[in-house]
Design a protein around this motif. Structure first.
Motif, mmCIF file in Angstrom:
data_model
loop_
_atom_site.group_PDB
_atom_site.id
_atom_site.type_symbol
_atom_site.label_atom_id
_atom_site.label_comp_id
_atom_site.label_asym_id
_atom_site.label_seq_id
_atom_site.Cartn_x
_atom_site.Cartn_y
_atom_site.Cartn_z
ATOM 1 N N THR A 41 -7.820 -32.342 0.614
ATOM 2 C CA THR A 41 -7.094 -31.650 1.680
ATOM 3 C C THR A 41 -5.895 -32.507 2.056
ATOM 4 N N ALA A 42 -4.715 -31.937 1.954
ATOM 5 C CA ALA A 42 -3.493 -32.711 2.173
ATOM 6 C C ALA A 42 -3.167 -32.873 3.655
ATOM 7 N N SER A 43 -3.520 -31.881 4.472
ATOM 8 C CA SER A 43 -3.228 -31.990 5.902
ATOM 9 C C SER A 43 -4.145 -31.080 6.712
ATOM 10 N N ILE A 44 -4.345 -31.458 7.962
ATOM 11 C CA ILE A 44 -5.141 -30.667 8.917
ATOM 12 C C ILE A 44 -4.471 -30.745 10.281
ATOM 13 N N THR A 45 -4.467 -29.629 10.986
ATOM 14 C CA THR A 45 -4.130 -29.628 12.406
ATOM 15 C C THR A 45 -5.167 -28.765 13.112
ATOM 16 N N SER A 46 -5.809 -29.306 14.137
ATOM 17 C CA SER A 46 -6.847 -28.533 14.824
ATOM 18 C C SER A 46 -6.752 -28.700 16.326
ATOM 19 N N ILE A 47 -7.223 -27.666 17.037
ATOM 20 C CA ILE A 47 -7.297 -27.683 18.505
ATOM 21 C C ILE A 47 -8.734 -27.415 18.912
ATOM 22 N N ARG A 48 -9.313 -28.337 19.674
ATOM 23 C CA ARG A 48 -10.645 -28.142 20.235
ATOM 24 C C ARG A 48 -10.501 -27.409 21.568
ATOM 25 N N ILE A 49 -11.375 -26.456 21.810
ATOM 26 C CA ILE A 49 -11.233 -25.595 22.992
ATOM 27 C C ILE A 49 -12.439 -25.761 23.903
ATOM 28 N N SER A 50 -12.212 -26.299 25.092
ATOM 29 C CA SER A 50 -13.294 -26.444 26.065
ATOM 30 C C SER A 50 -13.221 -25.373 27.147
ATOM 31 N N ASN A 51 -12.021 -24.775 27.315
ATOM 32 C CA ASN A 51 -11.821 -23.755 28.348
ATOM 33 C C ASN A 51 -10.984 -22.631 27.744
ATOM 34 N N LEU A 52 -11.644 -21.606 27.205
ATOM 35 C CA LEU A 52 -10.942 -20.511 26.529
ATOM 36 C C LEU A 52 -9.992 -19.778 27.464
ATOM 37 N N GLU A 53 -10.455 -19.458 28.652
ATOM 38 C CA GLU A 53 -9.630 -18.678 29.574
ATOM 39 C C GLU A 53 -8.336 -19.414 29.919
ATOM 40 N N LEU A 100 -12.492 -11.003 23.605
ATOM 41 C CA LEU A 100 -12.811 -11.127 22.178
ATOM 42 C C LEU A 100 -13.156 -12.567 21.822
ATOM 43 N N ALA A 101 -12.394 -13.528 22.350
ATOM 44 C CA ALA A 101 -12.633 -14.939 22.043
ATOM 45 C C ALA A 101 -13.983 -15.396 22.580
ATOM 46 N N GLU A 102 -14.323 -14.949 23.796
ATOM 47 C CA GLU A 102 -15.614 -15.332 24.377
ATOM 48 C C GLU A 102 -16.762 -14.675 23.625
ATOM 49 N N GLU A 103 -16.567 -13.423 23.200
ATOM 50 C CA GLU A 103 -17.598 -12.728 22.429
ATOM 51 C C GLU A 103 -17.822 -13.417 21.078
ATOM 52 N N THR A 104 -16.739 -13.914 20.499
ATOM 53 C CA THR A 104 -16.820 -14.590 19.208
ATOM 54 C C THR A 104 -17.326 -16.018 19.354
ATOM 55 N N GLY A 105 -17.171 -16.589 20.528
ATOM 56 C CA GLY A 105 -17.639 -17.947 20.760
ATOM 57 C C GLY A 105 -16.774 -19.007 20.109
ATOM 58 N N ALA A 119 -10.123 -9.034 13.260
ATOM 59 C CA ALA A 119 -10.121 -9.657 14.582
ATOM 60 C C ALA A 119 -10.222 -11.171 14.469
ATOM 61 N N MET A 120 -11.097 -11.645 13.596
ATOM 62 C CA MET A 120 -11.268 -13.078 13.420
ATOM 63 C C MET A 120 -10.003 -13.698 12.830
ATOM 64 N N ALA A 121 -9.354 -13.019 11.893
ATOM 65 C CA ALA A 121 -8.171 -13.561 11.239
ATOM 66 C C ALA A 121 -6.997 -13.684 12.205
ATOM 67 N N GLU A 122 -6.883 -12.757 13.129
ATOM 68 C CA GLU A 122 -5.750 -12.750 14.051
ATOM 69 C C GLU A 122 -5.979 -13.619 15.280
ATOM 70 N N LEU A 123 -7.222 -13.935 15.565
ATOM 71 C CA LEU A 123 -7.561 -14.621 16.807
ATOM 72 C C LEU A 123 -6.906 -15.997 16.972
ATOM 73 N N PRO A 124 -6.913 -16.868 15.955
ATOM 74 C CA PRO A 124 -6.327 -18.203 16.147
ATOM 75 C C PRO A 124 -4.873 -18.178 16.634
ATOM 76 N N SER A 125 -4.057 -17.325 16.048
ATOM 77 C CA SER A 125 -2.653 -17.271 16.461
ATOM 78 C C SER A 125 -2.495 -16.645 17.838
ATOM 79 N N GLU A 126 -3.414 -15.759 18.222
ATOM 80 C CA GLU A 126 -3.334 -15.124 19.540
ATOM 81 C C GLU A 126 -3.681 -16.103 20.661
#
Length: 310
Positions: A101-113, A139-144, A183-190
């Motif tokens: 894997t050449a690169s990674i960028t990630s965001i951890r989410i503790s408070n979705l709202e 949708l994000a809360e339903e998906t967890g 829904a899952m595919a579009e969620l990260p950018s939303e």
């Protein structure tokens, strides 16, 4: 020195070796260093904050570190505002990605709202379309969803970008399935920005009981085949043998890691010619060149930290 946000950015710089950035002018810097295909990132970098200051430390052993301060994390025009109110946590993303894997960028989410509401306000400050905030939160809360990420994997015929989502619903997806993943595919950018947008024709697979990998059909099929191999060597396995092993799973809100050694063959397509002539020989001296950038929340606000290993 009569600009308040500039004063705020430098007042916490303590070292005699500090680097100060005016993010509004970074687009000009990037235009001079990078080729056009990579200049699209300049807009995002310029919107992280107004000013930043990094205290630099050179260990003399090929490791350069910088601990930074940002001038703003309470202004909805700045992306740092989006990340404020989140708490850092450890990530197991490297356990599911391949070693190449050449690169990674990630965001951890503790408070979705908070994340979704603040990102919507950030978008509004840029004049972009209004979001259905309540619908996205539902949708994000339903998906967890608890983490979103973008990675670049090196496969036999080039590099492939993939999006990853950590959630409670990963196990419902089968390898290479395209149906019912919109829904899952579009969620990260939303919820976190266009940087995390999946390809238009997205396929997905379950990378683990919690992680869903989304990408092109070629990328997904390659990953499924590779991960089923009994000798699948993960990025975590590889990092454990390197000098950056201590920071790989560190508690952070946002983290980025770039394997510069793996990208060296592609530098000619990234950097303008005169910078490529300088960078390529420097990276060729060692077989390990790595850059990490991490953001966490402390009492004083959002705090960035970077490490360059050369």
């Amino acid at each position: 020195l009569d600009v308040p946000v500039f004063v705020n950015s430098i007042k916490n710089c303590r070292s005699g070796e500090s680097v100060i950035f005016n993010h509004a002018s970074i687009a000009n810097l990037i235009s001079g260093i990078f080729r056009p295909s990579f200049r699209r990132y300049s807009a995002f970098i310029s919107r992280i904050t107004d000013w930043s200051c990094f205290d630099m430390d050179n260990s003399g052993e090929g490791v350069i570190q910088g601990r930074g301060t940002l001038s703003q994390d309470d202004d909805e025009r700045c992306y740092s505002y989006v990340l404020d109110r989140q708490k850092g946590s450890k990530s197991d993303l490297t356990d599911v990605l391949p070693y190449n894997t050449a690169s990674i960028t990630s965001i951890r989410i503790s408070n979705l709202e908070s994340l979704i509401t603040r990102y919507s306000l950030f978008k509004r400050s840029l004049g972009r379309r209004k979001q259905n905030v309540e619908g996205i939160i539902s949708l994000a809360e339903e998906t967890g969803v608890s983490e979103v990420a973008k990675a670049v994997m090196r496969i036999p015929d080039g590099f492939e970008e993939v999006i990853l989502v950590k959630s409670d619903k990963s196990k419902q997806f089968g390898a290479g399935e395209e149906a019912d993943i919109c829904a899952m595919a579009e969620l990260p950018s939303e919820i976190a920005g266009r940087f995390f947008a999946a390809p238009d024709s997205a396929f997905c697979c379950a990378a683990s009981s919690e992680w869903t990998l989304i990408g092109s059909r070629k990328a997904v099929k390659w990953y499924v085949s590779a991960s089923r191999n009994v000798n699948f060597f993960t990025l975590s396995d590889w990092l454990s043998q390197t000098p950056v092993k201590e920071g790989a799973g560190k508690n952070t809100i946002l983290s980025s890691m770039i394997n510069l050694s793996m990208m060296s063959d592609s530098l000619g397509g990234i950097l303008n010619e005169k910078y490529f002539e300088v960078a390529n020989p420097a990276l060729g001296k060692n077989n390990f060149n790595y850059f990490t950038f991490q953001v966490n929340s402390e009492a004083g606000g959002i705090v960035p930290h970077c490490i360059l290993q050369i």
